[in-house]
Design a protein around this motif. Structure first.
Motif, PDB file in Angstrom:
ATOM      1  N   ASP A  61     -63.931 -57.512  44.327  1.00 31.81           N
ATOM      2  CA  ASP A  61     -62.778 -58.076  45.027  1.00 31.81           C
ATOM      3  C   ASP A  61     -61.531 -57.191  44.964  1.00 31.81           C
ATOM      4  O   ASP A  61     -60.486 -57.550  45.513  1.00 31.81           O
ATOM      5  CB  ASP A  61     -62.441 -59.457  44.460  1.00 31.81           C
ATOM      6  N   ASP A  62     -61.596 -56.040  44.288  1.00 29.50           N
ATOM      7  CA  ASP A  62     -60.487 -55.095  44.258  1.00 29.50           C
ATOM      8  C   ASP A  62     -60.562 -54.181  45.473  1.00 29.50           C
ATOM      9  O   ASP A  62     -61.644 -53.706  45.833  1.00 29.50           O
ATOM     10  CB  ASP A  62     -60.521 -54.251  42.990  1.00 29.50           C
ATOM     11  N   LYS A  63     -59.402 -53.932  46.098  1.00 31.44           N
ATOM     12  CA  LYS A  63     -59.382 -53.119  47.313  1.00 31.44           C
ATOM     13  C   LYS A  63     -58.204 -52.156  47.281  1.00 31.44           C
ATOM     14  O   LYS A  63     -57.132 -52.485  46.770  1.00 31.44           O
ATOM     15  CB  LYS A  63     -59.276 -54.000  48.564  1.00 31.44           C
ATOM     16  N   SER A  64     -58.416 -50.964  47.848  1.00 34.70           N
ATOM     17  CA  SER A  64     -57.361 -49.959  47.955  1.00 34.70           C
ATOM     18  C   SER A  64     -57.370 -49.402  49.374  1.00 34.70           C
ATOM     19  O   SER A  64     -58.408 -48.949  49.865  1.00 34.70           O
ATOM     20  CB  SER A  64     -57.588 -48.838  46.941  1.00 34.70           C
ATOM     21  N   LEU A  65     -56.223 -49.460  50.036  1.00 32.49           N
ATOM     22  CA  LEU A  65     -56.069 -48.954  51.394  1.00 32.49           C
ATOM     23  C   LEU A  65     -55.015 -47.855  51.395  1.00 32.49           C
ATOM     24  O   LEU A  65     -53.908 -48.057  50.895  1.00 32.49           O
ATOM     25  CB  LEU A  65     -55.653 -50.072  52.347  1.00 32.49           C
ATOM     26  N   SER A  66     -55.350 -46.686  51.967  1.00 37.94           N
ATOM     27  CA  SER A  66     -54.428 -45.552  51.978  1.00 37.94           C
ATOM     28  C   SER A  66     -54.381 -44.920  53.362  1.00 37.94           C
ATOM     29  O   SER A  66     -55.410 -44.789  54.036  1.00 37.94           O
ATOM     30  CB  SER A  66     -54.854 -44.491  50.961  1.00 37.94           C
ATOM     31  N   VAL A  67     -53.178 -44.518  53.764  1.00 36.21           N
ATOM     32  CA  VAL A  67     -52.980 -43.752  54.998  1.00 36.21           C
ATOM     33  C   VAL A  67     -52.014 -42.620  54.676  1.00 36.21           C
ATOM     34  O   VAL A  67     -51.167 -42.742  53.771  1.00 36.21           O
ATOM     35  CB  VAL A  67     -52.427 -44.619  56.143  1.00 36.21           C
ATOM     36  N   GLY A  68     -52.134 -41.514  55.407  1.00 35.89           N
ATOM     37  CA  GLY A  68     -51.240 -40.400  55.130  1.00 35.89           C
ATOM     38  C   GLY A  68     -51.369 -39.303  56.164  1.00 35.89           C
ATOM     39  O   GLY A  68     -52.192 -39.380  57.085  1.00 35.89           O
ATOM     40  N   ALA A  69     -50.545 -38.274  56.007  1.00 37.40           N
ATOM     41  CA  ALA A  69     -50.582 -37.128  56.902  1.00 37.40           C
ATOM     42  C   ALA A  69     -50.162 -35.875  56.142  1.00 37.40           C
ATOM     43  O   ALA A  69     -49.244 -35.921  55.316  1.00 37.40           O
ATOM     44  CB  ALA A  69     -49.664 -37.338  58.098  1.00 37.40           C
ATOM     45  N   ASP A  70     -50.855 -34.762  56.395  1.00 43.51           N
ATOM     46  CA  ASP A  70     -50.498 -33.451  55.869  1.00 43.51           C
ATOM     47  C   ASP A  70     -49.936 -32.609  57.006  1.00 43.51           C
ATOM     48  O   ASP A  70     -50.421 -32.676  58.145  1.00 43.51           O
ATOM     49  CB  ASP A  70     -51.725 -32.731  55.292  1.00 43.51           C
ATOM     50  N   TYR A  71     -48.923 -31.785  56.694  1.00 45.90           N
ATOM     51  CA  TYR A  71     -48.373 -30.861  57.680  1.00 45.90           C
ATOM     52  C   TYR A  71     -48.446 -29.452  57.109  1.00 45.90           C
ATOM     53  O   TYR A  71     -47.841 -29.158  56.070  1.00 45.90           O
ATOM     54  CB  TYR A  71     -46.928 -31.206  58.035  1.00 45.90           C
ATOM     55  N   LYS A  72     -49.175 -28.577  57.783  1.00 46.34           N
ATOM     56  CA  LYS A  72     -49.405 -27.224  57.302  1.00 46.34           C
ATOM     57  C   LYS A  72     -48.169 -26.368  57.535  1.00 46.34           C
ATOM     58  O   LYS A  72     -47.752 -26.140  58.677  1.00 46.34           O
ATOM     59  CB  LYS A  72     -50.612 -26.611  58.003  1.00 46.34           C
ATOM     60  N   LEU A  73     -47.569 -25.878  56.446  1.00 45.54           N
ATOM     61  CA  LEU A  73     -46.399 -25.011  56.522  1.00 45.54           C
ATOM     62  C   LEU A  73     -46.766 -23.534  56.503  1.00 45.54           C
ATOM     63  O   LEU A  73     -45.980 -22.682  56.910  1.00 45.54           O
ATOM     64  CB  LEU A  73     -45.455 -25.305  55.353  1.00 45.54           C
TER      65      LEU A  73
END
Length: 285
Positions: free
Chosen positions: A241-253
Protein backbone atom coordinates in the motif's frame (compact mmCIF):
# COMPACT_ATOMS: atom_id res chain seq x y z
CA UNK A 1 36.41 11.53 -17.21
CA UNK A 2 40.04 12.60 -17.05
CA UNK A 3 42.98 10.27 -17.42
CA UNK A 4 46.23 11.53 -15.83
CA UNK A 5 48.31 8.54 -16.86
CA UNK A 6 47.51 5.11 -18.17
CA UNK A 7 46.22 2.91 -16.75
CA UNK A 8 44.74 5.16 -14.00
CA UNK A 9 41.50 7.11 -14.56
CA UNK A 10 40.23 9.76 -12.16
CA UNK A 11 36.45 10.25 -12.30
CA UNK A 12 33.47 11.45 -10.32
CA UNK A 13 30.44 13.69 -10.17
CA UNK A 14 29.21 16.63 -8.11
CA UNK A 15 25.44 16.80 -7.66
CA UNK A 16 23.78 19.38 -5.38
CA UNK A 17 20.13 20.38 -5.13
CA UNK A 18 18.11 22.95 -3.20
CA UNK A 19 15.08 21.15 -1.78
CA UNK A 20 11.79 21.98 -0.12
CA UNK A 21 10.75 18.99 1.96
CA UNK A 22 7.66 17.93 3.87
CA UNK A 23 8.49 14.76 5.77
CA UNK A 24 5.34 14.50 7.88
CA UNK A 25 6.60 16.22 11.03
CA UNK A 26 7.02 19.61 9.34
CA UNK A 27 8.31 21.44 6.29
CA UNK A 28 11.86 22.69 5.79
CA UNK A 29 14.38 23.65 3.13
CA UNK A 30 17.89 22.26 2.66
CA UNK A 31 20.81 21.76 0.32
CA UNK A 32 21.34 18.11 -0.53
CA UNK A 33 24.43 16.41 -1.95
CA UNK A 34 23.01 13.55 -3.99
CA UNK A 35 25.66 10.81 -3.78
CA UNK A 36 28.40 13.12 -5.08
CA UNK A 37 31.55 11.05 -5.50
CA UNK A 38 35.10 10.76 -6.75
CA UNK A 39 37.30 7.79 -7.49
CA UNK A 40 40.15 6.22 -9.38
CA UNK A 41 40.04 3.09 -11.48
CA UNK A 42 42.23 1.25 -13.90
CA UNK A 43 43.39 -1.96 -15.47
CA UNK A 44 46.79 -3.43 -16.25
CA UNK A 45 47.58 -6.23 -18.70
CA UNK A 46 49.70 -8.77 -16.83
CA UNK A 47 49.50 -11.57 -19.41
CA UNK A 48 48.11 -12.08 -22.91
CA UNK A 49 44.72 -13.10 -21.53
CA UNK A 50 44.76 -11.60 -18.03
CA UNK A 51 44.19 -8.11 -16.62
CA UNK A 52 44.33 -6.69 -13.11
CA UNK A 53 41.37 -4.32 -12.52
CA UNK A 54 40.65 -2.05 -9.57
CA UNK A 55 38.29 0.67 -8.37
CA UNK A 56 38.58 2.93 -5.31
CA UNK A 57 35.54 5.20 -4.92
CA UNK A 58 34.36 7.55 -2.17
CA UNK A 59 31.19 9.54 -1.57
CA UNK A 60 31.53 13.17 -0.48
CA UNK A 61 28.83 15.40 1.03
CA UNK A 62 29.13 18.81 -0.66
CA UNK A 63 26.35 20.27 1.51
CA UNK A 64 27.80 19.19 4.87
CA UNK A 65 27.98 22.14 7.28
CA UNK A 66 30.93 21.06 9.40
CA UNK A 67 33.00 19.43 6.68
CA UNK A 68 33.94 16.63 9.09
CA UNK A 69 33.22 12.96 8.46
CA UNK A 70 31.75 13.78 5.07
CA UNK A 71 33.72 11.16 3.11
CA UNK A 72 32.38 7.59 2.96
CA UNK A 73 33.53 4.47 1.12
CA UNK A 74 31.61 3.29 -1.93
CA UNK A 75 32.66 0.47 -4.27
CA UNK A 76 36.29 -0.44 -3.61
CA UNK A 77 37.75 -3.65 -5.01
CA UNK A 78 40.65 -5.41 -6.72
CA UNK A 79 40.24 -8.21 -9.24
CA UNK A 80 41.23 -10.17 -12.31
CA UNK A 81 39.64 -10.16 -15.77
CA UNK A 82 40.17 -12.71 -18.52
CA UNK A 83 38.49 -15.17 -20.87
CA UNK A 84 36.91 -16.75 -17.77
CA UNK A 85 35.11 -13.51 -16.87
CA UNK A 86 35.82 -11.08 -14.02
CA UNK A 87 36.47 -11.79 -10.33
CA UNK A 88 36.40 -8.86 -7.88
CA UNK A 89 37.40 -8.88 -4.20
CA UNK A 90 36.30 -6.18 -1.76
CA UNK A 91 33.28 -3.89 -1.32
CA UNK A 92 30.81 -3.86 -4.19
CA UNK A 93 27.15 -3.47 -5.15
CA UNK A 94 25.37 -6.82 -5.07
CA UNK A 95 24.26 -8.38 -8.33
CA UNK A 96 20.62 -7.72 -7.44
CA UNK A 97 21.34 -4.02 -6.98
CA UNK A 98 23.27 -3.90 -10.26
CA UNK A 99 20.46 -5.72 -12.08
CA UNK A 100 18.25 -2.59 -12.17
CA UNK A 101 20.51 -1.09 -14.84
CA UNK A 102 19.33 2.46 -15.62
CA UNK A 103 15.61 1.83 -15.04
CA UNK A 104 15.43 3.96 -11.88
CA UNK A 105 15.13 7.46 -13.38
CA UNK A 106 15.54 9.11 -9.95
CA UNK A 107 18.53 7.17 -8.69
CA UNK A 108 20.43 8.93 -5.85
CA UNK A 109 17.48 11.28 -5.18
CA UNK A 110 14.68 11.00 -2.60
CA UNK A 111 12.73 8.81 -5.05
CA UNK A 112 15.58 6.28 -5.33
CA UNK A 113 14.01 2.83 -5.21
CA UNK A 114 15.77 2.10 -1.92
CA UNK A 115 13.22 4.45 -0.32
CA UNK A 116 10.61 1.66 -0.50
CA UNK A 117 12.44 -1.56 -1.38
CA UNK A 118 15.03 -3.73 0.29
CA UNK A 119 17.91 -5.04 -1.82
CA UNK A 120 19.90 -1.89 -2.66
CA UNK A 121 22.99 -3.20 -0.88
CA UNK A 122 26.69 -2.45 -1.18
CA UNK A 123 28.49 -5.19 0.75
CA UNK A 124 31.99 -5.57 2.13
CA UNK A 125 33.71 -8.94 2.59
CA UNK A 126 32.35 -9.87 -0.82
CA UNK A 127 33.54 -11.79 -3.86
CA UNK A 128 31.89 -10.89 -7.16
CA UNK A 129 32.01 -13.02 -10.32
CA UNK A 130 30.73 -11.72 -13.67
CA UNK A 131 30.70 -14.10 -16.62
CA UNK A 132 31.73 -13.23 -20.17
CA UNK A 133 28.89 -12.01 -22.39
CA UNK A 134 27.68 -14.73 -24.77
CA UNK A 135 25.04 -13.86 -27.40
CA UNK A 136 24.00 -10.89 -25.29
CA UNK A 137 23.62 -12.90 -22.06
CA UNK A 138 25.75 -12.64 -18.92
CA UNK A 139 25.49 -13.90 -15.35
CA UNK A 140 26.83 -12.69 -12.03
CA UNK A 141 27.25 -13.90 -8.46
CA UNK A 142 28.03 -12.01 -5.26
CA UNK A 143 29.19 -14.08 -2.29
CA UNK A 144 29.26 -12.24 1.05
CA UNK A 145 31.34 -13.79 3.84
CA UNK A 146 29.91 -14.26 7.34
CA UNK A 147 31.81 -11.29 8.78
CA UNK A 148 29.50 -8.82 6.97
CA UNK A 149 26.13 -10.52 7.54
CA UNK A 150 26.12 -11.19 11.29
CA UNK A 151 27.06 -14.85 11.35
CA UNK A 152 25.58 -16.17 8.09
CA UNK A 153 27.00 -15.99 4.59
CA UNK A 154 24.81 -14.57 1.82
CA UNK A 155 24.54 -14.67 -1.95
CA UNK A 156 23.17 -12.46 -4.72
CA UNK A 157 22.72 -13.75 -8.28
CA UNK A 158 21.59 -12.30 -11.60
CA UNK A 159 21.21 -13.21 -15.27
CA UNK A 160 20.91 -10.34 -17.74
CA UNK A 161 20.49 -9.74 -21.45
CA UNK A 162 21.48 -6.69 -23.48
CA UNK A 163 23.18 -3.41 -22.61
CA UNK A 164 22.01 -1.69 -19.40
CA UNK A 165 23.03 1.69 -20.89
CA UNK A 166 20.90 1.03 -24.02
CA UNK A 167 23.74 2.19 -26.27
CA UNK A 168 24.73 -1.10 -27.93
CA UNK A 169 21.22 -2.56 -27.92
CA UNK A 170 17.66 -1.28 -27.59
CA UNK A 171 16.72 -3.77 -24.87
CA UNK A 172 17.90 -4.72 -21.41
CA UNK A 173 16.39 -7.40 -19.16
CA UNK A 174 17.45 -9.20 -15.99
CA UNK A 175 16.38 -11.67 -13.34
CA UNK A 176 18.03 -11.40 -9.92
CA UNK A 177 17.70 -12.81 -6.42
CA UNK A 178 19.19 -12.29 -2.95
CA UNK A 179 19.60 -15.01 -0.34
CA UNK A 180 19.77 -13.66 3.24
CA UNK A 181 21.38 -10.34 2.27
CA UNK A 182 20.95 -8.06 5.31
CA UNK A 183 18.24 -10.42 6.55
CA UNK A 184 16.14 -10.43 3.37
CA UNK A 185 15.48 -12.78 0.47
CA UNK A 186 14.56 -10.63 -2.54
CA UNK A 187 13.72 -11.23 -6.19
CA UNK A 188 13.46 -8.88 -9.15
CA UNK A 189 12.53 -9.07 -12.81
CA UNK A 190 13.61 -5.97 -14.73
CA UNK A 191 13.17 -4.86 -18.34
CA UNK A 192 13.87 -1.63 -20.24
CA UNK A 193 13.53 -0.70 -23.89
CA UNK A 194 14.45 2.27 -26.08
CA UNK A 195 12.07 3.47 -28.79
CA UNK A 196 13.77 6.37 -30.57
CA UNK A 197 13.57 9.25 -28.04
CA UNK A 198 11.52 7.29 -25.50
CA UNK A 199 12.80 4.89 -22.82
CA UNK A 200 10.37 2.70 -20.89
CA UNK A 201 11.28 0.46 -17.95
CA UNK A 202 9.60 -1.79 -15.40
CA UNK A 203 10.63 -3.85 -12.37
CA UNK A 204 8.69 -6.51 -10.48
CA UNK A 205 10.01 -6.81 -6.92
CA UNK A 206 9.43 -9.18 -3.99
CA UNK A 207 11.12 -9.06 -0.59
CA UNK A 208 10.84 -11.54 2.27
CA UNK A 209 12.22 -11.43 5.78
CA UNK A 210 14.51 -14.46 6.02
CA UNK A 211 13.70 -14.83 9.73
CA UNK A 212 9.91 -15.22 9.56
CA UNK A 213 8.93 -15.31 5.86
CA UNK A 214 6.94 -12.04 5.97
CA UNK A 215 6.82 -10.91 2.33
CA UNK A 216 5.84 -7.81 0.34
CA UNK A 217 5.48 -7.20 -3.39
CA UNK A 218 6.11 -4.08 -5.42
CA UNK A 219 6.16 -2.68 -8.96
CA UNK A 220 8.09 0.14 -10.61
CA UNK A 221 7.33 1.74 -13.98
CA UNK A 222 9.54 4.50 -15.41
CA UNK A 223 9.70 6.61 -18.56
CA UNK A 224 12.12 9.15 -20.03
CA UNK A 225 11.59 11.18 -23.21
CA UNK A 226 14.35 13.24 -24.85
CA UNK A 227 13.30 16.46 -26.51
CA UNK A 228 16.40 18.30 -27.72
CA UNK A 229 18.38 19.30 -24.63
CA UNK A 230 15.51 18.39 -22.31
CA UNK A 231 14.76 14.95 -20.85
CA UNK A 232 11.28 14.59 -19.33
CA UNK A 233 11.02 11.84 -16.69
CA UNK A 234 8.31 10.10 -14.71
CA UNK A 235 8.22 7.13 -12.33
CA UNK A 236 5.76 5.23 -10.15
CA UNK A 237 6.88 2.76 -7.47
CA UNK A 238 4.80 0.67 -5.06
CA UNK A 239 5.31 -1.72 -2.16
CA UNK A 240 1.96 -3.13 -1.09
CA UNK A 241 0.00 0.00 0.00
CA UNK A 242 3.04 2.34 -0.08
CA UNK A 243 3.36 4.42 -3.24
CA UNK A 244 5.88 6.89 -4.66
CA UNK A 245 5.16 9.15 -7.64
CA UNK A 246 7.92 11.26 -9.24
CA UNK A 247 8.10 13.65 -12.19
CA UNK A 248 11.03 15.74 -13.35
CA UNK A 249 13.08 17.21 -16.16
CA UNK A 250 16.81 17.44 -16.97
CA UNK A 251 18.28 20.25 -19.08
CA UNK A 252 21.63 19.58 -20.73
CA UNK A 253 24.02 22.52 -20.24
CA UNK A 254 27.04 20.77 -21.77
CA UNK A 255 28.51 17.37 -22.48
CA UNK A 256 29.00 16.60 -18.76
CA UNK A 257 26.71 19.11 -17.03
CA UNK A 258 22.96 19.33 -16.49
CA UNK A 259 20.41 21.29 -14.49
CA UNK A 260 17.31 19.52 -13.22
CA UNK A 261 14.03 19.86 -11.40
CA UNK A 262 11.92 17.09 -9.86
CA UNK A 263 9.01 16.50 -7.52
CA UNK A 264 8.33 13.34 -5.50
CA UNK A 265 5.20 12.48 -3.51
CA UNK A 266 5.37 9.39 -1.29
CA UNK A 267 2.21 7.99 0.30
CA UNK A 268 2.91 5.61 3.19
CA UNK A 269 0.39 3.23 4.74
CA UNK A 270 1.64 3.22 8.37
CA UNK A 271 3.37 6.61 8.66
CA UNK A 272 3.07 10.22 7.52
CA UNK A 273 3.13 10.97 3.80
CA UNK A 274 6.21 12.78 2.46
CA UNK A 275 7.00 15.06 -0.47
CA UNK A 276 10.02 16.87 -1.93
CA UNK A 277 10.60 19.52 -4.58
CA UNK A 278 14.18 19.99 -5.83
CA UNK A 279 16.15 22.19 -8.21
CA UNK A 280 19.75 21.16 -8.79
CA UNK A 281 22.93 20.95 -10.81
CA UNK A 282 25.13 17.97 -11.73
CA UNK A 283 28.61 17.89 -13.27
CA UNK A 284 30.48 14.70 -14.17
CA UNK A 285 34.24 14.47 -14.69
Amino acid sequence: MASFADPITVYGKANVSAQAADEGEGSFTELKSNASRFGIKGDLQVDDDLEVVYTLEWQVDLADESGSDNIAARNQYLGLKGNFGTVLLGRNDTMLKQSQGKIDQFNDYEADIKGLWKGENRMGDSVTYISPTINGFSAGLTYIAEDDVAGDDAQSLSVSYGDKNLKQSNWYASIATDFNVKGYDSQRISVQGKFDALKLGAILHRQELAENGDSKDGVLVSAAYTLGKIVLKGQVQTLEDDKSLSVGADYKLGKSTKAYIWYTDRGLDVSEDKSWLALGLEHKF
